[in-house]
Design a protein around this motif. Structure first.
Motif, PDB file in Angstrom:
ATOM      1  N   VAL A   2       4.454   7.110   4.472  1.00 12.34           N
ATOM      2  CA  VAL A   2       3.252   6.291   4.644  1.00 12.34           C
ATOM      3  C   VAL A   2       3.197   5.268   3.528  1.00 12.34           C
ATOM      4  N   LEU A   3       2.816   4.042   3.889  1.00 10.14           N
ATOM      5  CA  LEU A   3       2.579   2.960   2.935  1.00 10.14           C
ATOM      6  C   LEU A   3       1.132   2.511   3.063  1.00 10.14           C
ATOM      7  N   GLY A   4       0.375   2.635   1.958  1.00  9.08           N
ATOM      8  CA  GLY A   4      -1.012   2.178   1.941  1.00  9.08           C
ATOM      9  C   GLY A   4      -1.109   0.726   1.526  1.00  9.08           C
ATOM     10  N   VAL A   5      -1.829  -0.064   2.307  1.00 12.58           N
ATOM     11  CA  VAL A   5      -1.951  -1.509   2.064  1.00 12.58           C
ATOM     12  C   VAL A   5      -3.430  -1.842   1.925  1.00 12.58           C
ATOM     13  N   GLY A   6      -3.798  -2.392   0.778  1.00  9.63           N
ATOM     14  CA  GLY A   6      -5.147  -2.898   0.582  1.00  9.63           C
ATOM     15  C   GLY A   6      -5.184  -4.398   0.799  1.00  9.63           C
ATOM     16  N   HIS A   7      -6.113  -4.881   1.608  1.00  7.82           N
ATOM     17  CA  HIS A   7      -6.174  -6.309   1.952  1.00  7.82           C
ATOM     18  C   HIS A   7      -7.634  -6.760   1.990  1.00  7.82           C
ATOM     19  N   GLY A   8      -7.842  -7.968   2.422  1.00  8.48           N
ATOM     20  CA  GLY A   8      -9.181  -8.547   2.403  1.00  8.48           C
ATOM     21  C   GLY A   8     -10.162  -7.889   3.350  1.00  8.48           C
ATOM     22  N   ASP A   9      -9.699  -7.307   4.444  1.00 13.24           N
ATOM     23  CA  ASP A   9     -10.578  -6.683   5.433  1.00 13.24           C
ATOM     24  C   ASP A   9     -10.657  -5.173   5.298  1.00 13.24           C
ATOM     25  N   GLY A  10     -10.110  -4.598   4.218  1.00  9.18           N
ATOM     26  CA  GLY A  10     -10.213  -3.159   4.026  1.00  9.18           C
ATOM     27  C   GLY A  10      -8.883  -2.539   3.651  1.00  9.18           C
ATOM     28  N   PHE A  11      -8.538  -1.456   4.357  1.00 10.64           N
ATOM     29  CA  PHE A  11      -7.344  -0.670   4.033  1.00 10.64           C
ATOM     30  C   PHE A  11      -6.614  -0.310   5.323  1.00 10.64           C
ATOM     31  N   THR A  12      -5.263  -0.335   5.272  1.00 19.17           N
ATOM     32  CA  THR A  12      -4.431   0.004   6.421  1.00 19.17           C
ATOM     33  C   THR A  12      -3.338   0.950   5.976  1.00 19.17           C
ATOM     34  N   SER A  13      -3.145   2.011   6.756  1.00 18.48           N
ATOM     35  CA  SER A  13      -2.092   2.989   6.493  1.00 18.48           C
ATOM     36  C   SER A  13      -0.958   2.756   7.487  1.00 18.48           C
ATOM     37  N   LEU A  14       0.233   2.425   6.972  1.00 17.99           N
ATOM     38  CA  LEU A  14       1.404   2.122   7.797  1.00 17.99           C
ATOM     39  C   LEU A  14       2.396   3.267   7.734  1.00 17.99           C
ATOM     40  N   ILE A  15       3.048   3.570   8.848  1.00 16.47           N
ATOM     41  CA  ILE A  15       4.076   4.606   8.920  1.00 16.47           C
ATOM     42  C   ILE A  15       5.431   3.947   8.692  1.00 16.47           C
TER      43      ILE A  15
END
Length: 642
Positions: free
Chosen positions: A486-499
């Motif tokens: 899993v790669l956690g990405v923080g961005h302008g609209d919140g947070f996204t967890s990528l596989i």
């Protein structure tokens, strides 16, 4: 009779009987007894094999004769014998013998059943004992060469050495066998001919993966307080997110259970978990604050002022921070004391990362250089020019051997820190603002609103990324989850967890970081970490220098000790007067002289002790006045006069 039969059998096999082999007097020794026992055992085995071979040949000849001749064509003598046997045993018993002919030798059938080479033998294990371990696998766990047990002076010492060597070999074998049990390996996606993994999207992975893996891909839409930064704990169980406008939240990202959620009502520049999930640090607008997992404020750190980046060294319990004025600061979290603070003099420090192998802090500067710092030295240990323009991000792999840098010149470079040489250089579309390495060596880049992942770019030259994911807003932070793909990405609209398949380590060490630890285990682990805390003085650029002897400093210390031990006493010139009536003898004069010298030494020691006590008292008064004048933590809430 028996001796003659044995001789005949031995003549067939070509082996002498036991009676012919006469043990000598030397055979009384234990090693000779073992030798003769083994010799006898092998001889008996050979004799049995010879018997079985001869009996097999006899049986085969009998079978061929029986197949060629029927029962009716047999001689009359055989029929008479069979009829007599039937009459003795009974008229209705074994009548089939008359139909099928004479019975074959029962001994031959028994030997065939006992023969291990026959397919009917299935009870015995053909491969007795443990499975052999390959030597290459054992060499991985061996520690040095074997001991020479012959060099022992005594028999007891020889036995001890042999026993220790057996224990070491047994431990090496067990460690090599345990590696076979760890069948789980990190598996990257392997494309077929004419295909590419860059075209695989997150929706494709979710559809093809199982339910538990599909649940790890989610998106938190938090548009009010962004852009967000995120970080996972060392065991990969908890997640900490913080928005630049003051929103801070900690949660168990697997079960989606919220631990705490607060709004600090200030700008948040960076966040970091401390040694466990019970505490975390937040770099706010003016000072750095430490909160617990319930959102309660525990400490307020006023140094350094206006921190931009935070890094926590788990094995040293040090919280490193940098600010816009160029100061680098280390704080011991276990004691709450300042360890060191250096003025780098290199401008704004907004690019920082740590080397997980040796706890060295790496800083990126607007001049295109990267410097490495230790709390024990006021100057940079290494300063290398990496780019022709400003450095945007720096990352070090888990092994501590490679470093990745990206700059405004739209280049990403891989450096070998052991040689301080460039290994690979990649031309990317724009300068990556954020970079991070995974446990398996995958590199994640955040450039604009695009996230790219490269599979092991340090050891091989790549032409295309492993995976690509596009977001709506710009990327503000990247962090791989330990022991998860899993790669956690923080961005302008919140947070996204990528596989990201293959990004996480498949096997974890429960003594190092346990994702399934209980509350009791967490407490015991915290105590053990404090006991195993590494001192600050052991932070060095070369981690192997700790086990070596510094000969220069050692010689200097020996010389200083020698000076102290062989220091000449104070010279006191005193000549005693001559006295009458037996008091002016040489012995009496020497006694009076020594007494005067000792009294002079006592006076000097007393004066030194008085001076030290006075200095300590003055220092206490100054510290008390400074504490009375310093502002408290709650003074910021007082109203100021306008």
């Amino acid at each position: 009779m028996e001796s003659s039969e044995n001789k005949e059998k031995d003549d067939r096999t070509g082996i002498k009987s036991k009676e012919s082999v006469k043990p000598s007097k030397k055979a009384q020794k234990p090693w000779r007894k073992k030798f003769f026992k083994e010799f006898d055992r092998k001889k008996t085995e050979f004799q049995k094999r010879a018997k079985t071979r001869q009996e097999k040949k006899i049986c085969e000849t009998q079978e061929t004769e029986l197949t060629e001749k029927s029962v009716d064509n047999q001689p009359e003598k055989v029929k008479k014998k069979l009829r007599n046997i039937v009459q003795k045993s009974g008229p209705n018993k074994d009548l089939k013998r008359l139909q099928h002919g004479p019975k074959q030798d029962s001994k031959a059938n028994r030997d065939e059943r006992r023969d291990p080479e026959s397919p009917s033998e299935f009870r015995k294990d053909r491969y007795p004992g443990d499975a052999p371990v390959p030597k290459k696998l054992m060499s991985k766990y061996q520690r040095g060469k074997k001991l020479h047990t012959k060099g022992a002076r005594t028999h007891h010492g020889h036995v001890k050495l042999v026993q220790n060597e057996k224990k070491v070999t047994m431990a090496v074998k067990q460690a090599a066998r345990s590696e076979r049990l760890l069948q789980e390996q990190s598996g990257f996606m392997i494309p077929e001919d004419g295909e590419s993994t860059t075209n695989v999207t997150q929706s494709d992975i979710v559809q093809a993966a199982d339910i538990t893996t599909a649940q790890k891909h989610f998106n938190l839409e938090l548009t009010q307080f962004g852009p967000y930064k995120a970080q996972y704990t060392r065991n990969g169980k908890h997640l900490l997110i913080a928005g630049s406008k003051g929103h801070v939240a900690a949660l168990d990202w697997l079960t989606k259970r919220l631990l705490c959620e607060i709004n600090v009502m200030e700008t948040v520049r960076d966040i970091r978990w401390l040694h466990q999930e019970t505490m975390f640090a937040v770099a706010q607008k003016q000072w750095t604050y430490i909160y617990d997992n319930q959102g309660i404020e525990l400490h307020c750190l006023k140094q350094p002022n206006e921190a931009l980046r935070l890094e926590f060294l788990p094995y040293h319990f040090l919280l490193a921070s940098s600010n816009a004025t160029g100061y680098l600061y280390w704080l011991d979290v276990s004691v709450g004391q300042k360890v060191a603070s250096h003025n780098t003099g290199l401008g704004r420090l907004d690019v920082m990362c740590q080397n997980p192998q040796n706890a060295i802090i790496c800083l990126g500067h607007p001049t295109g250089s990267v410097s490495m710092w230790s709390p024990n030295v006021n100057e940079p240990l290494v300063k290398m020019l990496c780019h022709g323009a400003a450095v945007r991000s720096v990352a070090v792999d888990p092994t501590g051997n490679y470093m990745a840098t990206s700059g405004v010149d739209r280049k990403m470079k891989i450096w070998d820190i052991r040689k301080f040489e460039m290994v690979h250089s990649y031309q990317i579309g724009c300068g990556a603002g954020h970079m991070v390495f995974s446990q398996t060596g995958a590199l994640g880049l955040g450039k604009g609103n695009i996230v790219e992942v490269y599979q092991d770019p340090c050891r091989q030259q790549l032409t295309s990324p492993y995976m690509i994911h596009k977001l709506k807003t710009t990327v503000n932070n990247l962090h791989f989850c330990p022991y998860e793909d899993v790669l956690g990405v923080g961005h302008g609209d919140g947070f996204t967890s990528l596989i990201i398949p293959g990004a996480g380590e498949a096997n974890f060490d429960a003594m190092e970081s346990n994702p399934y630890q209980t509350k009791k285990q967490r407490r015991e682990a915290e105590v053990q970490m404090l006991l195993d805390k590494i001192p600050v003085e052991m932070i060095h650029l070369d981690s192997k220098m700790i086990g070596k002897v510094d000969m220069k400093s050692f010689v200097e210390r020996v010389e200083e000790n020698n000076k102290i031990h062989f220091k000449k006493p104070m010279s006191i010139s005193y000549e005693p007067k001559h006295k009458m009536k037996g008091k002016g003898s040489g012995r009496k004069k020497e006694q009076r002289k020594r007494g005067v010298i000792e009294e002079g030494r006592r006076q000097t020691v007393k004066e030194l002790v008085k001076d030290k006590l006075q200095e300590g008292a003055q220092g206490r008064k100054e510290s008390s006045t400074a504490v009375s004048k310093s502002k408290g933590v709650l003074d910021r809430f007082k109203k100021t006069e306008t």
